[in-house]
Design a protein around this motif. Structure first.
Motif, PDB file in Angstrom:
ATOM      1  N   GLU A   1       0.204   4.362   0.618  1.00 37.40           N
ATOM      2  CA  GLU A   1      -0.035   5.243   1.767  1.00 37.40           C
ATOM      3  C   GLU A   1       0.650   4.703   3.019  1.00 37.40           C
ATOM      4  OE1 GLU A   1      -1.164   8.379   1.790  1.00 37.40           O
ATOM      5  OE2 GLU A   1      -1.232   8.085  -0.382  1.00 37.40           O
TER       6      GLU A   1
ATOM      7  N   LYS B   1       5.720  12.259  -3.629  1.00 35.62           N
ATOM      8  CA  LYS B   1       4.450  11.922  -4.275  1.00 35.62           C
ATOM      9  C   LYS B   1       4.306  12.634  -5.617  1.00 35.62           C
ATOM     10  CE  LYS B   1       1.629  10.641  -0.297  1.00 35.62           C
ATOM     11  NZ  LYS B   1       0.456  10.984   0.526  1.00 35.62           N
TER      12      LYS B   1
ATOM     13  N   TYR C   1       4.332   5.551   2.688  1.00 41.84           N
ATOM     14  CA  TYR C   1       4.631   6.949   2.986  1.00 41.84           C
ATOM     15  C   TYR C   1       4.481   7.270   4.474  1.00 41.84           C
ATOM     16  CZ  TYR C   1       5.204   8.153  -1.909  1.00 41.84           C
ATOM     17  OH  TYR C   1       5.665   8.236  -3.196  1.00 41.84           O
ATOM     18  N   GLU C   2       3.532   6.637   5.153  1.00 34.84           N
ATOM     19  CA  GLU C   2       3.380   6.841   6.592  1.00 34.84           C
ATOM     20  C   GLU C   2       4.612   6.311   7.331  1.00 34.84           C
ATOM     21  OE1 GLU C   2       2.085   8.435   9.913  1.00 34.84           O
ATOM     22  OE2 GLU C   2       1.057   8.716   8.004  1.00 34.84           O
TER      23      GLU C   2
ATOM     24  N   ASP D   1       0.834  -1.192   0.000  1.00 34.46           N
ATOM     25  CA  ASP D   1       0.000   0.000   0.000  1.00 34.46           C
ATOM     26  C   ASP D   1       0.873   1.248   0.000  1.00 34.46           C
ATOM     27  OD1 ASP D   1      -1.988   1.897   0.412  1.00 34.46           O
ATOM     28  OD2 ASP D   1      -2.189   1.433   2.543  1.00 34.46           O
TER      29      ASP D   1
END
Length: 101
Positions: free
Chosen positions: A13, A90, A16-17, A11
Protein backbone atom coordinates in the motif's frame (compact mmCIF):
# COMPACT_ATOMS: atom_id res chain seq x y z
CA UNK A 1 2.87 -9.82 -7.44
CA UNK A 2 6.30 -8.96 -8.72
CA UNK A 3 7.14 -5.43 -9.75
CA UNK A 4 10.61 -5.30 -11.20
CA UNK A 5 12.81 -3.03 -9.14
CA UNK A 6 10.46 -3.01 -6.16
CA UNK A 7 11.63 -4.16 -2.75
CA UNK A 8 9.15 -7.01 -2.26
CA UNK A 9 9.48 -6.85 1.55
CA UNK A 10 8.01 -3.33 1.65
CA UNK A 11 4.37 -2.50 2.29
CA UNK A 12 2.43 -2.76 -1.01
CA UNK A 13 0.00 0.00 0.00
CA UNK A 14 2.89 2.37 0.74
CA UNK A 15 4.38 1.48 -2.64
CA UNK A 16 1.12 2.25 -4.45
CA UNK A 17 0.66 5.53 -2.55
CA UNK A 18 4.17 6.58 -3.56
CA UNK A 19 3.51 5.51 -7.15
CA UNK A 20 0.28 7.54 -7.21
CA UNK A 21 2.13 10.67 -6.08
CA UNK A 22 4.80 10.17 -8.75
CA UNK A 23 2.19 9.56 -11.45
CA UNK A 24 0.32 12.74 -10.53
CA UNK A 25 3.55 14.75 -10.63
CA UNK A 26 4.77 13.43 -13.98
CA UNK A 27 1.61 12.85 -16.04
CA UNK A 28 -1.22 15.02 -17.33
CA UNK A 29 -4.25 12.77 -17.02
CA UNK A 30 -6.34 11.81 -18.87
CA UNK A 31 -3.80 10.36 -21.31
CA UNK A 32 -2.38 7.21 -22.84
CA UNK A 33 -0.29 5.20 -20.36
CA UNK A 34 2.01 2.31 -21.23
CA UNK A 35 1.70 -0.83 -19.10
CA UNK A 36 4.32 -3.56 -19.59
CA UNK A 37 4.08 -7.12 -18.32
CA UNK A 38 6.09 -10.30 -18.71
CA UNK A 39 4.37 -13.66 -18.40
CA UNK A 40 5.22 -17.24 -19.12
CA UNK A 41 4.12 -18.07 -22.64
CA UNK A 42 0.65 -19.08 -21.48
CA UNK A 43 -2.42 -17.88 -23.38
CA UNK A 44 -4.68 -18.20 -20.32
CA UNK A 45 -2.52 -15.70 -18.37
CA UNK A 46 -2.70 -13.25 -21.26
CA UNK A 47 -6.48 -13.71 -21.39
CA UNK A 48 -6.68 -12.86 -17.67
CA UNK A 49 -4.79 -9.63 -18.35
CA UNK A 50 -7.11 -8.83 -21.28
CA UNK A 51 -10.05 -9.03 -18.86
CA UNK A 52 -8.49 -6.33 -16.66
CA UNK A 53 -8.50 -4.01 -19.68
CA UNK A 54 -12.16 -4.71 -20.62
CA UNK A 55 -13.93 -1.42 -21.26
CA UNK A 56 -10.66 0.51 -21.66
CA UNK A 57 -9.42 1.75 -25.01
CA UNK A 58 -5.97 0.24 -25.62
CA UNK A 59 -3.54 -1.04 -28.21
CA UNK A 60 -1.57 -4.21 -27.56
CA UNK A 61 1.88 -5.34 -28.59
CA UNK A 62 3.15 -8.85 -27.77
CA UNK A 63 6.61 -10.23 -28.23
CA UNK A 64 7.84 -13.72 -27.40
CA UNK A 65 11.26 -14.23 -25.86
CA UNK A 66 14.03 -15.74 -27.96
CA UNK A 67 13.46 -19.24 -26.53
CA UNK A 68 9.66 -18.85 -26.55
CA UNK A 69 9.30 -19.38 -22.81
CA UNK A 70 8.06 -15.85 -22.02
CA UNK A 71 5.83 -13.24 -23.60
CA UNK A 72 6.21 -9.50 -23.14
CA UNK A 73 2.87 -7.71 -23.39
CA UNK A 74 2.63 -3.93 -23.72
CA UNK A 75 -0.76 -2.25 -23.32
CA UNK A 76 -0.96 1.40 -24.35
CA UNK A 77 -4.21 2.32 -22.60
CA UNK A 78 -6.18 5.55 -22.30
CA UNK A 79 -6.57 6.16 -18.56
CA UNK A 80 -8.43 8.92 -16.75
CA UNK A 81 -6.24 9.36 -13.68
CA UNK A 82 -3.56 7.90 -11.42
CA UNK A 83 -6.20 5.96 -9.47
CA UNK A 84 -7.13 4.05 -12.61
CA UNK A 85 -3.46 3.21 -13.26
CA UNK A 86 -3.12 1.90 -9.69
CA UNK A 87 -6.34 -0.11 -10.00
CA UNK A 88 -5.05 -1.79 -13.17
CA UNK A 89 -1.68 -2.60 -11.59
CA UNK A 90 -3.40 -4.10 -8.53
CA UNK A 91 -5.74 -6.24 -10.64
CA UNK A 92 -2.95 -7.50 -12.90
CA UNK A 93 -0.76 -8.00 -9.81
CA UNK A 94 -3.31 -10.46 -8.45
CA UNK A 95 -2.68 -12.74 -11.45
CA UNK A 96 -0.10 -15.35 -10.49
CA UNK A 97 3.11 -15.40 -12.50
CA UNK A 98 2.89 -11.89 -13.97
CA UNK A 99 5.90 -9.58 -13.71
CA UNK A 100 5.11 -5.89 -14.03
CA UNK A 101 7.67 -3.47 -15.43
Amino acid sequence: MNIVGQNTTSDPEAFYESLKEKLEQTHNFPEDYLFKFIITNNQSKLTEIYRVFDGIKYTLTNRDSKNGKYTAASFNAFVLDANQVIKIYKEVGSIEGVMML
